[in-house]
Scaffold this motif. Structure first.
Motif, short mmCIF file in Angstrom:
data_model
loop_
_atom_site.label_atom_id
_atom_site.label_comp_id
_atom_site.label_asym_id
_atom_site.label_seq_id
_atom_site.Cartn_x
_atom_site.Cartn_y
_atom_site.Cartn_z
N ASP A 84 0.82 -1.21 0.00
CA ASP A 84 0.00 0.00 0.00
C ASP A 84 0.85 1.26 0.00
OD1 ASP A 84 -2.39 -1.47 0.08
OD2 ASP A 84 -2.29 -1.64 2.25
N GLY A 85 2.15 1.10 -0.26
CA GLY A 85 3.09 2.20 -0.14
C GLY A 85 3.72 2.15 1.24
N ILE A 86 5.03 2.16 1.30
CA ILE A 86 5.74 2.05 2.58
C ILE A 86 6.44 3.37 2.86
CG2 ILE A 86 7.57 0.85 3.84
CD1 ILE A 86 7.02 -1.55 1.92
N PRO A 87 6.09 4.07 3.96
CA PRO A 87 6.78 5.32 4.28
C PRO A 87 8.25 5.07 4.55
CG PRO A 87 5.39 4.63 6.11
CD PRO A 87 5.08 3.72 4.96
N SER A 88 9.11 5.82 3.89
CA SER A 88 10.54 5.55 3.95
C SER A 88 11.34 6.81 4.16
CB SER A 88 11.02 4.88 2.65
OG SER A 88 10.31 3.69 2.39
N GLY A 89 12.49 6.64 4.78
CA GLY A 89 13.50 7.68 4.85
C GLY A 89 14.81 7.12 4.33
N ILE A 90 15.75 8.01 4.06
CA ILE A 90 17.05 7.59 3.52
C ILE A 90 18.15 8.23 4.35
CG2 ILE A 90 18.58 7.59 1.50
CD1 ILE A 90 16.08 8.05 -0.23
N LEU A 91 19.14 7.43 4.65
CA LEU A 91 20.36 7.92 5.28
C LEU A 91 21.53 7.37 4.46
CD1 LEU A 91 20.99 9.67 7.76
CD2 LEU A 91 21.46 7.56 9.02
N ALA A 92 22.45 8.25 4.09
CA ALA A 92 23.49 7.84 3.14
C ALA A 92 24.85 8.42 3.51
CB ALA A 92 23.11 8.27 1.72
N VAL A 93 25.90 7.71 3.10
CA VAL A 93 27.27 8.18 3.24
C VAL A 93 27.68 8.88 1.95
CG1 VAL A 93 29.66 7.52 3.67
CG2 VAL A 93 27.81 6.23 4.75
N PRO A 94 27.99 10.18 1.97
CA PRO A 94 28.46 10.86 0.77
C PRO A 94 29.73 10.19 0.23
CG PRO A 94 27.84 12.45 2.45
CD PRO A 94 27.83 11.11 3.11
N SER A 95 29.76 9.97 -1.08
CA SER A 95 30.85 9.20 -1.70
C SER A 95 31.34 9.92 -2.95
CB SER A 95 30.34 7.80 -2.07
OG SER A 95 29.77 7.14 -0.96
N ARG A 96 32.56 10.40 -2.88
CA ARG A 96 33.16 11.09 -4.03
C ARG A 96 33.67 10.06 -5.02
NH1 ARG A 96 37.85 14.79 -2.23
NH2 ARG A 96 36.15 15.97 -1.25
N TYR A 97 33.48 10.33 -6.31
CA TYR A 97 33.86 9.41 -7.39
C TYR A 97 33.11 8.08 -7.28
CZ TYR A 97 37.72 12.75 -6.94
OH TYR A 97 38.46 13.89 -6.76
N ILE A 98 31.83 8.17 -7.00
CA ILE A 98 31.00 6.98 -6.84
C ILE A 98 30.93 6.20 -8.15
CG2 ILE A 98 28.77 8.03 -7.49
CD1 ILE A 98 27.60 6.67 -4.95
N HIS A 99 30.69 4.91 -8.07
CA HIS A 99 30.64 4.00 -9.23
C HIS A 99 31.96 4.01 -9.99
CE1 HIS A 99 25.99 3.52 -9.73
NE2 HIS A 99 26.38 3.44 -8.46
N SER A 100 33.05 4.07 -9.24
CA SER A 100 34.37 4.03 -9.86
C SER A 100 35.26 3.12 -9.02
CB SER A 100 34.98 5.44 -9.94
OG SER A 100 35.60 5.79 -8.70
N PRO A 101 36.47 2.81 -9.49
CA PRO A 101 37.35 1.95 -8.70
C PRO A 101 37.92 2.61 -7.46
CG PRO A 101 38.48 2.68 -10.68
CD PRO A 101 37.05 3.11 -10.81
N ASN A 102 37.85 3.93 -7.38
CA ASN A 102 38.47 4.66 -6.27
C ASN A 102 37.49 5.69 -5.71
OD1 ASN A 102 41.30 3.54 -6.30
ND2 ASN A 102 41.18 4.31 -8.39
N THR A 103 36.56 5.21 -4.90
CA THR A 103 35.58 6.08 -4.27
C THR A 103 36.11 6.51 -2.91
OG1 THR A 103 33.79 4.90 -5.38
CG2 THR A 103 33.19 6.22 -3.48
#
Length: 345
Positions: A301-320
């Motif tokens: 029925d829809g799930i109320p959600s929040g997000i908590l994240a770690v900021p990541s420079r050069y994400i989706h790369s070999p050296n984040t």
């Protein structure tokens, strides 16, 4: 090393692209199976665990995805090389001349024409996966015995720290997985959570948010917290007003992103708990990209959600790169939200 980092180095080094998360799941399960009340692995490969709370009238779900971006073998050549296609969003520019591993074991190198031999047009053009050949050093007979079509290929990156900064691959989203393992450890020390708490280590986020909805159907939570690694963008070549988040300014939370506007009630609770406990928190200021919260918004029925994240420079790369203090402060906030049950109070 801070005890909160005891899982993160190994987690980031493990290979586990979408659909091939086995090694990551096996590692997590081995570390937590004796600390949870229930666990099972579903048909998709999600690892779903439960810890009973003081109050079983409500269910809290924490969710992080085990998969990382990477590649699959698509063609094997007689000259000891092979070709790849991306699994998830990987800019081909970050793949040039990198070391890769096949199935977490076989080393290889992405071939690149030396700059001295490039034409003027070649120097200006963006590389594409059709032009990549990955070299193994194997002979024609050896390579076809050791590598198969569909094999997993990942970046060959070791975790290391320099001051408050850490470098590795796959902080997206092994940082979220590590947070959940830290919370399970805290509960195992005798800190019973307020409500029944589920920890969903899910699959295939990077190829369309596949595992989270399946997990949510089984749990049917009252509220969810999606734990992530997210884009930083704070580098000199990008104007500051285009930065999504900034390393060192705390964990990030979202008010919206592509495909979803987050629950205001959950968003406000995250903010108020951070303020009450003097935990630095920042907003993700650019709304491109997405998380499993988008899938949860249209599940059941829809799930109320929040997000908590770690900021990541050069994400989706070999050296984040991440800031360790952002990771630690995100964990502290999670303790209040989850163990104290503030996410529902």
């Amino acid at each position: 090393m801070n005890n909160l980092l005891k899982y993160l180095p190994e987690l980031t080094e493990l290979p586990g692209i979408s659909g091939k998360e086995d090694k990551v799941r096996e590692y997590i399960l081995e570390k937590i199976k004796d600390k949870v009340d229930e666990y099972h692995i579903d048909v998709m490969g999600n690892l779903i665990t439960k810890i009973k709370g003081k109050d079983s009238s409500k269910k809290v779900m924490l969710l992080a995805h085990m998969d990382e971006v990477g590649f699959m073998v698509t063609k094997i050549n007689d000259d000891g090389t092979f070709h790849i296609s991306p699994v998830g969003g990987v800019d081909p520019r970050v793949v040039f001349a990198q070391r890769l591993k096949v199935n977490g074991e076989i080393l290889s190198v992405v071939q690149i024409k030396p700059i001295h031999l490039l034409s003027a047009n070649e120097r200006k053009s963006k590389p594409d996966y059709n032009s990549f050949k990955i070299y193994t050093g194997f002979s024609k007979d050896e390579i076809k015995k050791k590598i198969k079509i569909g094999d997993m290929v990942t970046f060959d990156t070791k975790f290391y720290m320099n001051g408050n900064r850490a470098v590795s691959k796959a902080f997206d989203d092994r940082a979220g997985c590590s947070w959940m393992m830290n919370i399970i450890d805290k509960i195992a020390e005798g800190n019973k959570p307020e409500y029944d708490t589920y920890f969903a280590f899910v699959v295939q986020e990077e190829v369309g948010l596949r595992g989270s909805g399946v997990a949510a159907y089984q749990i049917k939570p009252d509220v969810a917290l999606v734990l992530e690694g997210t884009t930083a963008g704070d580098y000199p070549l990008l104007d500051e007003d285009k930065w999504a988040t900034h390393l060192g300014n705390g964990p990030a939370t979202f008010f919206m992103h592509s495909g979803v506007v987050l629950s205001k009630e959950v968003f406000d609770k995250i903010l108020s708990v951070a303020k009450e406990n003097n935990i630095m928190l920042q907003f993700k200021m650019r709304t491109a990209g997405g998380t499993d919260a988008r899938r949860l918004a249209i599940t059941l029925d829809g799930i109320p959600s929040g997000i908590l994240a770690v900021p990541s420079r050069y994400i989706h790369s070999p050296n984040t790169i991440i800031d360790i203090n952002d990771y630690i402060n995100g964990y502290k906030l999670l303790e209040h939200l989850v163990i104290e049950g503030r996410i529902l109070k």
